[in-house]
Write a protein that holds these residues in place. Sequence first.
Motif, PDB file in Angstrom:
ATOM      1  N   LYS A 136     -52.740  25.740 -55.790  1.00  0.00           N
ATOM      2  CA  LYS A 136     -51.516  25.166 -54.877  1.00  0.00           C
ATOM      3  C   LYS A 136     -51.522  25.959 -53.583  1.00  0.00           C
ATOM      4  O   LYS A 136     -51.857  27.218 -53.595  1.00  0.00           O
ATOM      5  CB  LYS A 136     -50.331  25.817 -55.793  1.00  0.00           C
ATOM      6  N   GLU A 184     -51.191  21.127 -44.282  1.00  0.00           N
ATOM      7  CA  GLU A 184     -50.894  20.643 -45.661  1.00  0.00           C
ATOM      8  C   GLU A 184     -51.318  19.164 -46.078  1.00  0.00           C
ATOM      9  O   GLU A 184     -51.977  19.001 -47.149  1.00  0.00           O
ATOM     10  CB  GLU A 184     -49.374  20.612 -45.786  1.00  0.00           C
ATOM     11  N   GLN A 185     -51.337  18.445 -45.076  1.00  0.00           N
ATOM     12  CA  GLN A 185     -51.698  16.994 -45.127  1.00  0.00           C
ATOM     13  C   GLN A 185     -53.435  16.907 -45.399  1.00  0.00           C
ATOM     14  O   GLN A 185     -53.720  16.241 -46.170  1.00  0.00           O
ATOM     15  CB  GLN A 185     -51.446  15.941 -44.146  1.00  0.00           C
ATOM     16  N   ARG A 228     -54.245  18.171 -48.668  1.00  0.00           N
ATOM     17  CA  ARG A 228     -54.032  17.173 -49.893  1.00  0.00           C
ATOM     18  C   ARG A 228     -55.015  16.024 -49.899  1.00  0.00           C
ATOM     19  O   ARG A 228     -55.542  15.560 -50.760  1.00  0.00           O
ATOM     20  CB  ARG A 228     -52.574  16.528 -49.671  1.00  0.00           C
ATOM     21  N   SER A 271     -57.603  14.941 -52.856  1.00  0.00           N
ATOM     22  CA  SER A 271     -58.103  13.828 -53.332  1.00  0.00           C
ATOM     23  C   SER A 271     -59.393  13.339 -53.231  1.00  0.00           C
ATOM     24  O   SER A 271     -59.983  12.591 -53.948  1.00  0.00           O
ATOM     25  CB  SER A 271     -57.260  12.721 -52.478  1.00  0.00           C
TER      26      SER A 271
END
Length: 277
Positions: free
Chosen positions: A2, A261-262, A265, A269
Amino acid sequence: MKLLVFKSLWEWNGIWQGRLEQTAESGYAGVEYTPPADAKEDRTFRRALDEMNLQYIAQVVTRGPDHITSFREQVLRAADLQPLLINSHSAADRMPAEEQFRFFGEALRLEEQIGIPIAHETHRGRAFFTPWQTAAVLRQFPELKLGADFSHWCAVCERMPDAEDEDVHLCLQRSIHIHGRVGYPGGPQISDPRAPEYQEYVNRFIDLWLTICRQRLAAGAPIMTFTPEFGPAPYLQLLPFTGQPVTDLWAVNLWMFQTFEQRYREMLSEDVLVSQL
């Protein structure tokens, strides 16, 4: 793993009163800065964090002539505030190697004593003011951990950090906390990371930060901490004659938060897709 993003109180010169609500509402996981200037406010500060459901990263800033005693006194006080980790401006660039080794040996013993991770920041004027000096100490102390603020190296070394350099690579491996400020060759802080003329530097730094994240993920770390840390003047450029800031620090740091943060992520992925091939 996280990602937890923290708000630096440096932007407000450490003032936390009236700032925690805005911080929590903007999605930050907590705040980072030294303990309150007045130790009598420590309990009030800790209680206010709990009420806002915010975590805390404590900073300590060692001072001479006795950096070891300074470090110990500040760390013990910070530990009472129950921080997630402690980020330290440690020792001094002018200290001889044997004094630095003695300092970091004591630092590791104190870290074990309090049971809270301590990250030693890569910072101008401190022991870790260049990648090669940092790596020399890291090779002596395999358990030593870093707070990665590579923007300082842009000023000291007058060039961008290179992940292919063996010393920089070792520093990436040892980093457990990231300060999200982007430097440029010769300076520690670009004026605004949203400007297209700085995208090369922004992407270079984000790649370094994601390398740290991948290594922490591979090591099984449950969290990664990140603090956007574009700071006030003199880091923030001011317009001549008027002294007006060239940009809005709150907006810049929030943009850095959301952008990283993007990208984080997207990294997760992409790694999942690669593992499925």
